[in-house]
Design an enzyme around this catalytic site. Sequence first.
Site, short mmCIF file in Angstrom:
data_model
loop_
_atom_site.label_atom_id
_atom_site.label_comp_id
_atom_site.label_asym_id
_atom_site.label_seq_id
_atom_site.Cartn_x
_atom_site.Cartn_y
_atom_site.Cartn_z
N GLY A 147 -5.56 12.59 17.70
CA GLY A 147 -5.62 11.28 18.33
C GLY A 147 -7.00 10.85 18.76
N GLU A 154 -3.24 10.23 2.87
CA GLU A 154 -4.46 10.39 3.66
C GLU A 154 -4.49 11.81 4.22
OE1 GLU A 154 -5.54 6.05 5.41
OE2 GLU A 154 -3.98 7.13 6.49
N GLU A 183 0.84 -1.19 0.00
CA GLU A 183 0.00 0.00 0.00
C GLU A 183 0.88 1.25 0.00
OE1 GLU A 183 -3.41 -0.35 2.54
OE2 GLU A 183 -3.33 1.79 3.08
N ASP A 243 0.21 5.34 0.60
CA ASP A 243 -0.89 6.15 1.13
C ASP A 243 -0.68 7.65 1.06
OD1 ASP A 243 -2.27 3.89 1.92
OD2 ASP A 243 -1.57 3.97 3.99
N TRP A 249 -9.58 8.40 15.80
CA TRP A 249 -8.12 8.60 15.77
C TRP A 249 -7.65 9.75 14.89
CZ3 TRP A 249 -5.49 8.42 11.12
CH2 TRP A 249 -6.16 7.84 10.05
N HIS A 305 -1.06 12.71 5.77
CA HIS A 305 -0.44 11.51 6.33
C HIS A 305 0.02 10.63 5.17
CE1 HIS A 305 -0.11 8.17 9.33
NE2 HIS A 305 -0.42 7.43 8.28
N THR A 306 1.30 10.26 5.15
CA THR A 306 1.82 9.36 4.12
C THR A 306 2.39 8.11 4.79
OG1 THR A 306 4.07 10.30 4.08
CG2 THR A 306 2.42 11.33 2.65
#
Length: 290
Positions: free
Chosen positions: A201, A107, A103, A105, A197, A120-121
Amino acid sequence: MGNVSKTHRNLALLCISMALAATIAAGNFNRDVDITWGDGRAKIVDGGRGLSLSLDQYSGSGFQSKNYYLFGRFDVLMKLAPGNSAGTVTTFFLASEGPSHDEIDFEFLGNSSGEPYTVHTNVYSQGKGDKEQQFRLWFDPSAAFHKYSIVWNPHRIIFMVDDIPMRVFNNEAASGVPFPTSKPMRIICSLWNADDWATQGGRVKTDWSKAPFTAHYRNIGISGRPCGSAAACGSGVDTFSNEAWQTQGLDASGRNRVRWVQQKHMIYNYCTDRPRFPQGIPVECRRSRF
């Protein structure tokens, strides 16, 4: 003089925007993707040139490419949901099938109004990821379309925004670092609720009074050899063509751009999270980033 400079700057930005759109205008959502879930919340528009995904308190939505690919360059223009997007995740990624999947990513983690998205990678190989890097973009990704790209070849993976490289993950298989080289992947995009999350968080929850949240995709671009199924890709790279992505790396300008992004806009790097790796940082972190 100031007005002249401003005019020149605006013209330059317009030219850049037109160029970005032109470079990936060949794709068509009707031809290239299937809507996979969302019960009507995903819609192809403008004769296949655009696609929207929506999320409400009942469901999100998503789509995936009709074909699998073993290596290629994958581009899309995206405009994320505006305003208070806390708890939401908008995605553009590649993924193979099965428990030991690969994968790659992108995101986009939503945030409260006035706060930027977190990009987010991550890279998974043989079912294992744990290679996260996170960034804050230098623009508002909900205000206009921007181009997001993944280059994946046997040598490296490059994440790019508006053709600016922000992360490179090199093939270090010779040093024992897993790298995705054998499993065909689909393009997958989705908009879904992850308020357990995604934002701080999980401390900030989705405000459903702001729903539906809607993200827009435009001008999907795919440059790679398509496979009719996950088992039909052969060697992946077409040795009879000379497409740039097959050997694409970074020149001096590209390396400088990566340094700029990582110095100014990176907010998390697994390679520097020493408490997470008490036995020593991963092998790939000890080598050149480029």
